[in-house]
Design a protein around this motif. Structure first.
Motif, PDB file in Angstrom:
ATOM      1  N   LYS A 137       0.832  -1.202   0.000  1.00 56.11           N
ATOM      2  CA  LYS A 137       0.000   0.000   0.000  1.00 56.11           C
ATOM      3  C   LYS A 137       0.871   1.257   0.000  1.00 56.11           C
ATOM      4  O   LYS A 137       1.678   1.446   0.906  1.00 56.11           O
ATOM      5  CB  LYS A 137      -0.916   0.010   1.227  1.00 56.11           C
ATOM      6  N   PHE A 138       0.662   2.087  -1.006  1.00 56.82           N
ATOM      7  CA  PHE A 138       1.356   3.361  -1.116  1.00 56.82           C
ATOM      8  C   PHE A 138       0.332   4.466  -1.364  1.00 56.82           C
ATOM      9  O   PHE A 138      -0.669   4.249  -2.045  1.00 56.82           O
ATOM     10  CB  PHE A 138       2.377   3.339  -2.256  1.00 56.82           C
ATOM     11  N   GLU A 139       0.618   5.618  -0.807  1.00 61.42           N
ATOM     12  CA  GLU A 139      -0.277   6.754  -1.013  1.00 61.42           C
ATOM     13  C   GLU A 139      -0.191   7.226  -2.461  1.00 61.42           C
ATOM     14  O   GLU A 139       0.896   7.431  -2.992  1.00 61.42           O
ATOM     15  CB  GLU A 139       0.108   7.897  -0.071  1.00 61.42           C
ATOM     16  N   HIS A 140      -1.354   7.415  -3.072  1.00 63.25           N
ATOM     17  CA  HIS A 140      -1.361   7.936  -4.440  1.00 63.25           C
ATOM     18  C   HIS A 140      -1.208   9.452  -4.418  1.00 63.25           C
ATOM     19  O   HIS A 140      -1.802  10.146  -3.587  1.00 63.25           O
ATOM     20  CB  HIS A 140      -2.655   7.576  -5.158  1.00 63.25           C
ATOM     21  N   PHE A 141      -0.395   9.973  -5.304  1.00 61.48           N
ATOM     22  CA  PHE A 141      -0.244  11.418  -5.430  1.00 61.48           C
ATOM     23  C   PHE A 141       0.138  11.748  -6.865  1.00 61.48           C
ATOM     24  O   PHE A 141       0.764  10.961  -7.559  1.00 61.48           O
ATOM     25  CB  PHE A 141       0.825  11.949  -4.461  1.00 61.48           C
ATOM     26  N   ASP A 142      -0.275  12.921  -7.282  1.00 62.14           N
ATOM     27  CA  ASP A 142       0.117  13.431  -8.597  1.00 62.14           C
ATOM     28  C   ASP A 142       1.419  14.204  -8.455  1.00 62.14           C
ATOM     29  O   ASP A 142       1.652  14.879  -7.445  1.00 62.14           O
ATOM     30  CB  ASP A 142      -0.972  14.346  -9.164  1.00 62.14           C
ATOM     31  N   GLN A 143       2.259  14.126  -9.466  1.00 61.65           N
ATOM     32  CA  GLN A 143       3.515  14.868  -9.428  1.00 61.65           C
ATOM     33  C   GLN A 143       3.261  16.374  -9.453  1.00 61.65           C
ATOM     34  O   GLN A 143       2.279  16.842 -10.039  1.00 61.65           O
ATOM     35  CB  GLN A 143       4.394  14.484 -10.625  1.00 61.65           C
ATOM     36  N   ASN A 144       4.156  17.099  -8.805  1.00 58.41           N
ATOM     37  CA  ASN A 144       4.053  18.558  -8.825  1.00 58.41           C
ATOM     38  C   ASN A 144       4.104  19.077 -10.254  1.00 58.41           C
ATOM     39  O   ASN A 144       4.968  18.680 -11.043  1.00 58.41           O
ATOM     40  CB  ASN A 144       5.190  19.184  -8.019  1.00 58.41           C
ATOM     41  N   ALA A 145       3.194  19.983 -10.548  1.00 57.06           N
ATOM     42  CA  ALA A 145       3.132  20.585 -11.888  1.00 57.06           C
ATOM     43  C   ALA A 145       3.809  21.962 -11.856  1.00 57.06           C
ATOM     44  O   ALA A 145       4.201  22.464 -10.804  1.00 57.06           O
ATOM     45  CB  ALA A 145       1.684  20.714 -12.329  1.00 57.06           C
ATOM     46  N   PHE A 146       3.942  22.570 -13.028  1.00 53.85           N
ATOM     47  CA  PHE A 146       4.489  23.919 -13.117  1.00 53.85           C
ATOM     48  C   PHE A 146       3.472  24.938 -12.603  1.00 53.85           C
ATOM     49  O   PHE A 146       2.256  24.793 -12.814  1.00 53.85           O
ATOM     50  CB  PHE A 146       4.862  24.254 -14.566  1.00 53.85           C
ATOM     51  N   HIS A 147       3.986  25.956 -11.929  1.00 57.48           N
ATOM     52  CA  HIS A 147       3.153  27.050 -11.430  1.00 57.48           C
ATOM     53  C   HIS A 147       3.539  28.340 -12.152  1.00 57.48           C
ATOM     54  O   HIS A 147       4.724  28.618 -12.381  1.00 57.48           O
ATOM     55  CB  HIS A 147       3.352  27.231  -9.930  1.00 57.48           C
ATOM     56  N   ASP A 148       2.546  29.114 -12.456  1.00 61.53           N
ATOM     57  CA  ASP A 148       2.759  30.421 -13.067  1.00 61.53           C
ATOM     58  C   ASP A 148       3.188  31.391 -11.969  1.00 61.53           C
ATOM     59  O   ASP A 148       2.432  31.652 -11.021  1.00 61.53           O
ATOM     60  CB  ASP A 148       1.457  30.875 -13.727  1.00 61.53           C
TER      61      ASP A 148
END
Length: 678
Positions: free
Chosen positions: A203-214
């Motif tokens: 079991k691993f926590e699901h997360f989205d990768q950090n995206a670019f910020h303006d």
């Protein structure tokens, strides 16, 4: 047929000489019979130790009579099988040729083997008789078992019942063409793998990768530092098994922070670290840059380290009954003892279906007593982890010393299934207990049902590290080589905040740290928990930035008003960003602040060692992104990572960097899913 008749029959049969082939045949028969029953009852035995699987009890001290009867019964069974095989063995070492079975009018079938005539029904009757005796023995023994040991575990499987079964595999006589028949032996299956085996339940926590910020809209990035290394060790284990890790198992910051870096040391423990910043061209996307931030903690000499009062909280449930779990955990904790001062203390709490104290607080000077307690541990039962944690903290509070290291070290696969199992409730308990000054670190073991989510939550809220131990070498790295970093905190609640200049930077993205993100206002709030740094520990963070006029990930809006940041640029002298680090010294409630500007000057004149270390960190980060699917690493390939890592390997006294390069090579041919076939 009763036992007396069986003995009379066996005594009346002349035993011929045997050869090695006959002995091997007998062993194959015995193994096949055992394996057939073993396979049928595998689910019943799951969650029990080896001795527990033989006796039906997780406590070897409670059923000695049953142990003996089962052992003697098994020996008797094996003797009958060996005798049967020796009787049907040829006098000459050659292939076994059997005459066509013939009936002699007595209801028994006879076969000619060499010069011997064997009544095959005798062996069938003998087998049934021994089976009956075996069943009666087990039935009588089970009646002696304490009622408590026969309660079902959390999975519903009986915890102390051994199913009796015929101990002999039948000898199959298959007819062939003409007057010749050959004996078809039952081929044994592979020898059973003792211990808990599971696949696909990690079991691993699901997360989205950090995206670019303006930067024009969201110029500030805030996160908690992370010194855990569990992700890297788990990824290594998977790749060494020829399998790509699942994407959520890859936390890029933990892979980067697994390695030691040659960052400058702070001069005093009052300011326990100082940042070093390097700006470099982006190897992943042309026109972008990387901002590399490195921190190295003040390293307290071993002679100056305070005493430690530790509680080893050890999961002894059935799921830990595997060589890479409880036995490895015991050996890992033994290694740690040599790093502790003689007046330091260790206590041991174990938990399975319930929790209990296996060793009261004992000084390291009495090391033999601690080792004996560790050697006496065995696995079996369900997993009452919450109760174990409660008792461990209770013991730790009893030996608390404000001038010492007070820590609970949990060794587990994280598979809690009895009592409090809700992660949020456990997190709240651990968070409350850390206010007492007792911290919690977690060591993870095994795979198949490894609960990384639980372990990360406990360690992060317990002000401790989370490490994954896949080998004794990793145990030595975490608990011996990095003992100071693992045990002795030099700074608490360390937070990083970077504000980017919209005049010089249009976009930014933080590489990794997705599970450590903080709100902007959390940075100045000393009540908000964050990561801790141990003695001599390094922390690395990498930002990918797009300079003004560079290739943006998102096109400018056609209709939005254009930003005019020229005045800001003039005021700040062309800075890329402004770095702020907030931390607390151990035992203090108010945080301190370190600041530094990041500018084009950080691209030039950097010492060779800092450039090399930055390039190594970038190579590891690129590999992590490839394992996660390559969303942000552009045209980067595994071969590119290998080439960059080889150039930046530098001094590698323990071989960790060389090992990394081999892992990248393994990833090139690893399969996406493990082979689940037995």
């Amino acid at each position: 047929m009763d036992e007396k008749r069986l003995n009379d029959i066996l005594k009346g049969i002349e035993t011929p000489e045997t050869d090695d082939n006959a002995r091997k045949t007998a062993v194959n028969l015995a193994v096949a019979a055992f394996e057939a029953e073993n396979k049928k009852n595998a689910q019943k035995r799951q969650g029990m130790s080896l001795r527990g699987r033989l006796t039906g009890s997780s406590n070897p001290q409670r059923t000695p009579a049953m142990n003996k009867k089962l052992i003697y019964g098994g020996m008797a069974t094996a003797m009958v099988v060996v005798l049967a095989a020796s009787l049907i063995a040829p006098r000459q070492t050659s292939s076994v040729a059997l005459q066509q079975p013939a009936s002699h009018g007595s209801g028994h079938t006879f076969s000619n083997i060499g010069e011997n005539i064997i009544d095959t029904n005798i062996f069938a009757d003998a087998g049934r008789s021994v089976s009956k005796i075996y069943e009666e023995t087990v039935e009588q023994s089970n009646e002696q078992v304490d009622e408590k040991t026969s309660r079902a575990d959390s999975s519903g499987a009986p915890a102390s019942v051994v199913a009796a079964s015929p101990p002999m595999a039948p000898v199959v006589m298959a007819e062939r063409s003409g007057n010749v028949a050959a004996m078809d032996m039952i081929a044994p299956e592979p020898m059973p793998q003792y211990g808990y085996q599971d696949v696909g339940r990690d079991k691993f926590e699901h997360f989205d990768q950090n995206a670019f910020h303006d930067v024009a809209k969201d110029p500030v990035s805030t996160f908690s530092i992370d010194t855990d290394t569990a992700s890297y060790s788990f990824v290594r284990r998977q790749l060494n098994s020829g399998v790509l890790p699942q994407k959520d198992a890859v936390r890029i910051e933990e892979m980067v922070n697994y390695f030691d870096y040659d960052y400058p040391l702070p001069e005093t423990k009052e300011q326990p670290f100082k940042p070093s910043v390097t700006v470099m061209d982006d190897p992943w996307t042309k026109g972008r840059k990387l901002v590399h931030i490195g921190i190295k903690g003040y390293d307290t000499p071993k002679a100056e380290r305070p005493l430690s009062h530790l509680v080893f909280l050890i999961d002894t449930s059935g799921s830990m009954d595997s060589p890479d779990k409880l036995p490895l955990a015991i050996n890992a904790l033994k290694m740690m003892l040599d790093e502790l001062a003689p007046e330091s203390t260790v206590a041991i709490v174990t938990y399975a279906g319930s929790a209990g104290t296996a060793l009261e607080p004992t000084k390291i000077s009495d090391k033999g007593k601690i080792l004996a307690a560790l050697d006496n541990l065995g696995a079996g039962g369900s997993t009452a982890g919450a109760e174990g944690i409660r008792q461990a903290y209770q013991l730790a509070r009893g030996t608390f010393d404000k001038n010492a290291v007070n820590r609970v070290i949990l060794a587990t696969d994280g598979d809690f299934n009895v009592g409090i199992t809700e992660p949020e409730e456990l997190k709240n308990f651990v968070e409350h207990e850390r206010e007492s000054g007792v911290y919690l670190s977690v060591l993870g073991f095994g795979e198949g049902n490894y609960n990384d989510v639980m372990m990360q939550d406990l360690a992060q809220n317990g002000n401790g590290i989370a490490a994954y131990i896949d080998t004794l070498n990793e145990a030595r790295k975490v608990l011996v080589q990095e003992a100071g970093a693992s045990l002795l905190p030099i700074a608490n609640d360390v937070k990083i905040q970077v504000e980017f200049n919209p005049a010089t930077v249009s976009e930014y993205r933080l590489v990794g740290y997705e599970t450590r993100a903080l709100n902007r206002e959390d940075f100045n709030n000393d009540k908000v928990d964050a990561g801790d740094i141990g003695a001599g520990h390094e922390v690395t963070a990498i930002y990918e930035i797009t300079p003004a006029g560079g290739p943006k990930s998102v096109d400018d809006s056609r209709y939005a008003a254009a930003e005019k940041p020229a005045a800001v640029a003039a005021d700040k002298g062309g800075e890329y960003a402004f770095l702020k680090i907030r931390y607390k010294l151990p035992g203090e409630k108010e945080s301190k602040l370190i600041t530094t500007a990041i500018s084009a000057a950080d691209e030039k004149g950097k010492p060779e060692n800092l450039l090399r270390e930055a390039n190594w960190a970038v190579a590891v980060a690129g590999f992590g992104d490839l394992l996660k699917g390559g969303k942000y690493s552009g045209p980067l390939t595994y071969d590119d990572v290998i080439a960059e890592a080889q150039k930046a390997k530098g001094d590698d006294p323990f071989g960790y960097r060389a090992e990394f390069i081999q892992l990248v090579r393994l990833a090139k041919t690893a399969q996406a899913l493990p082979d689940t076939q037995p």
